[in-house]
Scaffold this active site. Structure first.
Site, PDB file in Angstrom:
ATOM      1  N   LYS A  22       7.197  31.711  77.095  1.00 54.41           N
ATOM      2  CA  LYS A  22       7.631  31.989  78.479  1.00 54.41           C
ATOM      3  C   LYS A  22       8.752  33.018  78.488  1.00 54.41           C
ATOM      4  O   LYS A  22       8.692  34.006  79.211  1.00 54.41           O
ATOM      5  CB  LYS A  22       8.128  30.688  79.131  1.00 54.41           C
ATOM      6  N   ASN A  23       9.774  32.774  77.671  1.00 55.38           N
ATOM      7  CA  ASN A  23      10.965  33.627  77.755  1.00 55.38           C
ATOM      8  C   ASN A  23      10.742  35.019  77.170  1.00 55.38           C
ATOM      9  O   ASN A  23      11.569  35.911  77.375  1.00 55.38           O
ATOM     10  CB  ASN A  23      12.154  32.937  77.079  1.00 55.38           C
ATOM     11  N   ARG A  92      15.001  32.336  87.813  1.00 55.71           N
ATOM     12  CA  ARG A  92      16.148  33.149  87.413  1.00 55.71           C
ATOM     13  C   ARG A  92      15.720  34.489  86.808  1.00 55.71           C
ATOM     14  O   ARG A  92      16.409  35.489  86.939  1.00 55.71           O
ATOM     15  CB  ARG A  92      16.994  32.360  86.411  1.00 55.71           C
ATOM     16  N   CYS A 116      16.427  26.805  86.918  1.00 56.23           N
ATOM     17  CA  CYS A 116      16.797  25.409  86.692  1.00 56.23           C
ATOM     18  C   CYS A 116      18.296  25.186  86.902  1.00 56.23           C
ATOM     19  O   CYS A 116      19.112  26.050  86.577  1.00 56.23           O
ATOM     20  CB  CYS A 116      16.444  25.014  85.260  1.00 56.23           C
ATOM     21  N   ARG A 121      25.291  29.408  86.084  1.00 59.91           N
ATOM     22  CA  ARG A 121      24.366  30.523  85.930  1.00 59.91           C
ATOM     23  C   ARG A 121      24.631  31.703  86.872  1.00 59.91           C
ATOM     24  O   ARG A 121      23.763  32.126  87.632  1.00 59.91           O
ATOM     25  CB  ARG A 121      22.919  30.045  86.058  1.00 59.91           C
ATOM     26  N   PRO A 122      25.840  32.237  86.868  1.00 61.42           N
ATOM     27  CA  PRO A 122      26.126  33.388  87.728  1.00 61.42           C
ATOM     28  C   PRO A 122      25.465  34.659  87.180  1.00 61.42           C
ATOM     29  O   PRO A 122      24.948  34.664  86.061  1.00 61.42           O
ATOM     30  CB  PRO A 122      27.651  33.504  87.642  1.00 61.42           C
ATOM     31  N   ILE A 123      25.487  35.724  87.991  1.00 63.73           N
ATOM     32  CA  ILE A 123      24.925  36.995  87.508  1.00 63.73           C
ATOM     33  C   ILE A 123      26.011  38.075  87.480  1.00 63.73           C
ATOM     34  O   ILE A 123      25.723  39.253  87.475  1.00 63.73           O
ATOM     35  CB  ILE A 123      23.719  37.460  88.356  1.00 63.73           C
ATOM     36  N   ASP A 124      27.286  37.620  87.448  1.00 65.33           N
ATOM     37  CA  ASP A 124      28.395  38.578  87.496  1.00 65.33           C
ATOM     38  C   ASP A 124      28.337  39.619  86.377  1.00 65.33           C
ATOM     39  O   ASP A 124      28.554  40.809  86.602  1.00 65.33           O
ATOM     40  CB  ASP A 124      29.740  37.826  87.478  1.00 65.33           C
ATOM     41  N   LEU A 125      28.000  39.186  85.177  1.00 67.52           N
ATOM     42  CA  LEU A 125      28.000  40.127  84.049  1.00 67.52           C
ATOM     43  C   LEU A 125      26.832  41.128  84.151  1.00 67.52           C
ATOM     44  O   LEU A 125      26.971  42.295  83.766  1.00 67.52           O
ATOM     45  CB  LEU A 125      27.962  39.353  82.716  1.00 67.52           C
ATOM     46  N   ASP A 305      17.973  25.148  74.779  1.00 72.06           N
ATOM     47  CA  ASP A 305      16.748  24.681  75.447  1.00 72.06           C
ATOM     48  C   ASP A 305      16.160  23.433  74.783  1.00 72.06           C
ATOM     49  O   ASP A 305      15.299  22.776  75.364  1.00 72.06           O
ATOM     50  CB  ASP A 305      15.693  25.794  75.472  1.00 72.06           C
ATOM     51  N   ARG A 397       6.769  24.463  84.992  1.00 71.97           N
ATOM     52  CA  ARG A 397       7.350  25.811  84.951  1.00 71.97           C
ATOM     53  C   ARG A 397       7.288  26.394  83.544  1.00 71.97           C
ATOM     54  O   ARG A 397       7.334  27.621  83.379  1.00 71.97           O
ATOM     55  CB  ARG A 397       8.819  25.780  85.396  1.00 71.97           C
TER      56      ARG A 397
HETATM   57  C1  UD1 Z   1      18.043  32.531  78.847  1.00 72.52           C
HETATM   58  C2  UD1 Z   1      16.782  31.697  78.799  1.00 72.52           C
HETATM   59  C3  UD1 Z   1      17.115  30.223  78.839  1.00 72.52           C
HETATM   60  C4  UD1 Z   1      18.103  29.881  77.727  1.00 72.52           C
HETATM   61  C5  UD1 Z   1      19.315  30.813  77.761  1.00 72.52           C
HETATM   62  C6  UD1 Z   1      20.249  30.617  76.579  1.00 72.52           C
HETATM   63  C7  UD1 Z   1      15.049  33.051  79.826  1.00 72.52           C
HETATM   64  C8  UD1 Z   1      14.149  33.240  80.990  1.00 72.52           C
HETATM   65  N1  UD1 Z   1      15.929  32.049  79.924  1.00 72.52           N
HETATM   66  O1  UD1 Z   1      18.684  32.242  80.087  1.00 72.52           O
HETATM   67  O2  UD1 Z   1      15.911  29.476  78.672  1.00 72.52           O
HETATM   68  O3  UD1 Z   1      18.531  28.552  77.898  1.00 72.52           O
HETATM   69  O4  UD1 Z   1      18.885  32.189  77.747  1.00 72.52           O
HETATM   70  O5  UD1 Z   1      19.543  30.717  75.383  1.00 72.52           O
HETATM   71  O6  UD1 Z   1      14.960  33.742  78.840  1.00 72.52           O
HETATM   72  N2  UD1 Z   1      26.478  33.878  82.234  1.00 72.52           N
HETATM   73  C9  UD1 Z   1      27.518  34.273  83.065  1.00 72.52           C
HETATM   74  N3  UD1 Z   1      27.340  35.432  83.794  1.00 72.52           N
HETATM   75  C10 UD1 Z   1      26.214  36.182  83.747  1.00 72.52           C
HETATM   76  C11 UD1 Z   1      25.168  35.765  82.892  1.00 72.52           C
HETATM   77  C12 UD1 Z   1      25.333  34.601  82.144  1.00 72.52           C
HETATM   78  O7  UD1 Z   1      28.548  33.635  83.139  1.00 72.52           O
HETATM   79  O8  UD1 Z   1      26.129  37.232  84.453  1.00 72.52           O
HETATM   80  C13 UD1 Z   1      26.638  32.635  81.422  1.00 72.52           C
HETATM   81  C14 UD1 Z   1      25.678  31.526  81.810  1.00 72.52           C
HETATM   82  O9  UD1 Z   1      26.144  30.775  82.909  1.00 72.52           O
HETATM   83  C15 UD1 Z   1      25.605  30.707  80.523  1.00 72.52           C
HETATM   84  C16 UD1 Z   1      25.775  31.775  79.432  1.00 72.52           C
HETATM   85  O10 UD1 Z   1      26.309  32.916  80.086  1.00 72.52           O
HETATM   86  O11 UD1 Z   1      26.646  29.798  80.464  1.00 72.52           O
HETATM   87  C17 UD1 Z   1      24.509  32.161  78.714  1.00 72.52           C
HETATM   88  O12 UD1 Z   1      23.515  32.486  79.646  1.00 72.52           O
HETATM   89  P1  UD1 Z   1      22.346  33.531  79.314  1.00 72.52           P
HETATM   90  O13 UD1 Z   1      22.260  33.757  77.850  1.00 72.52           O
HETATM   91  O14 UD1 Z   1      22.542  34.712  80.209  1.00 72.52           O
HETATM   92  O15 UD1 Z   1      21.067  32.708  79.764  1.00 72.52           O
HETATM   93  P2  UD1 Z   1      19.845  33.182  80.634  1.00 72.52           P
HETATM   94  O16 UD1 Z   1      19.519  34.603  80.337  1.00 72.52           O
HETATM   95  O17 UD1 Z   1      20.060  32.770  82.044  1.00 72.52           O
END
Ligand code: UD1
Length: 416
Positions: A22-23, A92, A116, A121-125, A305, A397
């Site tokens: 999936k990922n 997401r 989920c 799970r913010p998108i700030d970065l 995961d 999912r």
């Molecule tokens: C992806 C995977 C998910 C997996 C995760 C970590 C997919 C579709 N999903 O999720 O299954 O559990 O990697 O291996 O591939 N964060 C921020 N700001 C941001 C982005 C992230 O603070 O802008 C934080 C998140 O809240 C979290 C951490 O960074 O605590 C890691 O998240 P990230 O590696 O970005 O996970 P995803 O890409 O959402």
């Protein structure tokens, strides 16, 4: 009903094929937007998140069809840059379309993505890093508009490792003007697959598999046919099922090379594994203590995961143990449901202490997110009596057909 019924207490014997990842599929499907023509993607799993991604691609004007396991995406008539809010809201990975669409059309507006509920799970970065590549972003409570007169390469020194941010930056950088450096880049196998897809399409990426990616923007990418690798998390799910219920199973196509930390952990629990060229053999039941606990980490560490699945393994092992969740702050939502099944677990901050020796019994429990839902099904396999896991849609999912795969492994399980 949106549920799974499990007749527990039966060991597993049999084999099943592990579906495509999936990922890996989701960012690769987003990456087809960067090519001009028809891409063919093999081995994408038939799951709800892929369905939503295809729906998003269609809404952007792509022609998409799926035949005999191959998804064809024709991006020649890309027209829209607004995405349907309901698909963005549930998934997401819709954020993945941002980098690709900016590269292709220069303008995107979207709602904040869903997914989920396993943390903030913010998108700030994502937004911060894209701004550094020449993107202007205006946000309000519901979503944002992003626009660029042309993406430019940038040195991206990131404050922490993020899978999604690394993927989005790769997608934005591959057609940008000049060079982009991503450091520290996430090294997950799914990122390696995305890079391989883009390199096949003519992209210039160095450092694949390391924490420093260097991407030299190219003028265009050509369409390709690409096979998505098998899903290491799905393979880890069935591995955990054997650890809990005991038995001897073969996971055909399991990507052993990408599962080192998980296989090593299974062996520490006392089961025997054999890495074969076409899959993974697992034999035994978890019955040993992990003196150093289990700590989740970015790849190649133990994947977050699989954290809830291995919490169940610990609860079934008859031994005391602890788990530390280092990636997502809200990934212990399964604990109250496991306590309903008789487990003794205490959560203190990012640590969960599991007291072994309490046999699980089946009852009705509620899935609240994808992997936690799968973990409840696995717990029910090892528990006495008949159990129900509700909210099956969360599990769908990420798993093509969890009941069918587990029946192939000898479990007594059905849709309810
Ligand atoms: C992806 C995977 C998910 C997996 C995760 C970590 C997919 C579709 N999903 O999720 O299954 O559990 O990697 O291996 O591939 N964060 C921020 N700001 C941001 C982005 C992230 O603070 O802008 C934080 C998140 O809240 C979290 C951490 O960074 O605590 C890691 O998240 P990230 O590696 O970005 O996970 P995803 O890409 O959402």
């Amino acid at each position: 009903m949106d549920a799974v019924r499990i007749y527990g207490g039966k060991s597993l014997f049999g084999q099943t094929r592990i579906q495509g990842s999936k990922n890996a599929s989701l960012p690769i499907l987003a990456a087809t937007l960067l090519t001009d023509g028809i891409c063919e993607i093999e081995n994408c799993p038939d799951i709800a998140d892929v369905y939503h991604m295809l729906r998003l691609l269609r809404s952007l004007g792509c022609q998409v069809n799926r035949e005999e396991g191959v998804i064809r995406v024709d991006t020649t008539r890309l027209s829209e840059c607004d995405m349907p809010a309901d698909s963005v809201g549930v998934m997401r990975s819709s954020i993945m379309l941002l980098g690709a669409l900016l590269a292709r059309t220069g303008e995107v507006s979207m709602e904040y993505p869903g997914g989920c509920v396993i943390g903030k799970r913010p998108i700030d970065l994502h937004l911060y890093a894209l701004r550094r590549m020449g993107v202007v972003i205006e946000e309000d409570e519901a979503g944002f508009c992003a626009a660029t007169a042309g993406l430019t390469g940038a040195v991206q020194e990131l404050p922490f490792v993020s899978v999604g941010v690394t993927e989005n930056l790769i997608l934005a950088a591959v057609l940008a003007k000049g060079k982009t450096v991503i450091h520290p880049a996430a090294r997950e196998p799914e990122i390696q697959a995305l890079c391989e897809f883009l390199i096949c399409a003519g992209g210039k990426i160095e450092g694949v598999g390391t924490d420093r990616l260097v991407i030299e923007g190219v003028k265009r990418l050509h369409p390709v046919r690409f096979r998505v690798p098998a899903d290491r998390i799905v393979a880890g799910t069935y591995l955990a099922a054997c650890l809990c219920a005991g038995g001897r199973i073969f996971l055909r196509d399991a990507p052993c090379a990408h599962m080192e930390s998980v296989i090593a952990c299974a062996e520490r629990f006392g089961v025997r594994t054999e890495r074969e060229t076409n899959g993974l053999l697992v034999e035994g039941r978890a019955d040993r203590k992990l003196p150093d606990g289990l700590v989740t980490a970015v790849y190649p560490g133990f994947p977050t995961d699989l954290q809830s699945l291995f919490m169940v393994v610990m609860a079934c092992s008859g031994q005391d143990g602890w788990i530390e969740e280092k990636v997502f702050e809200n990934r212990f939502r399964i604990v109250p449901e496991l306590i309903k099944m008789g487990a003794c677990i205490q959560v203190a901050g990012t640590r969960a202490y599991i007291h072994g020796g309490n046999p699980l019994h089946n009852t009705i429990v509620e899935a609240q997110e994808l992997r936690g839902g799968a973990a409840l099904v696995v717990a029910a396999l090892a528990a006495e009596g008949t159990g129900i896991v509700t909210n099956r849609h969360y599990i769908d999912r990420g798993y093509e057909d969890i009941t069918l795969s587990l029946r192939e492994l000898g479990a007594a399980i059905e849709l309810a």
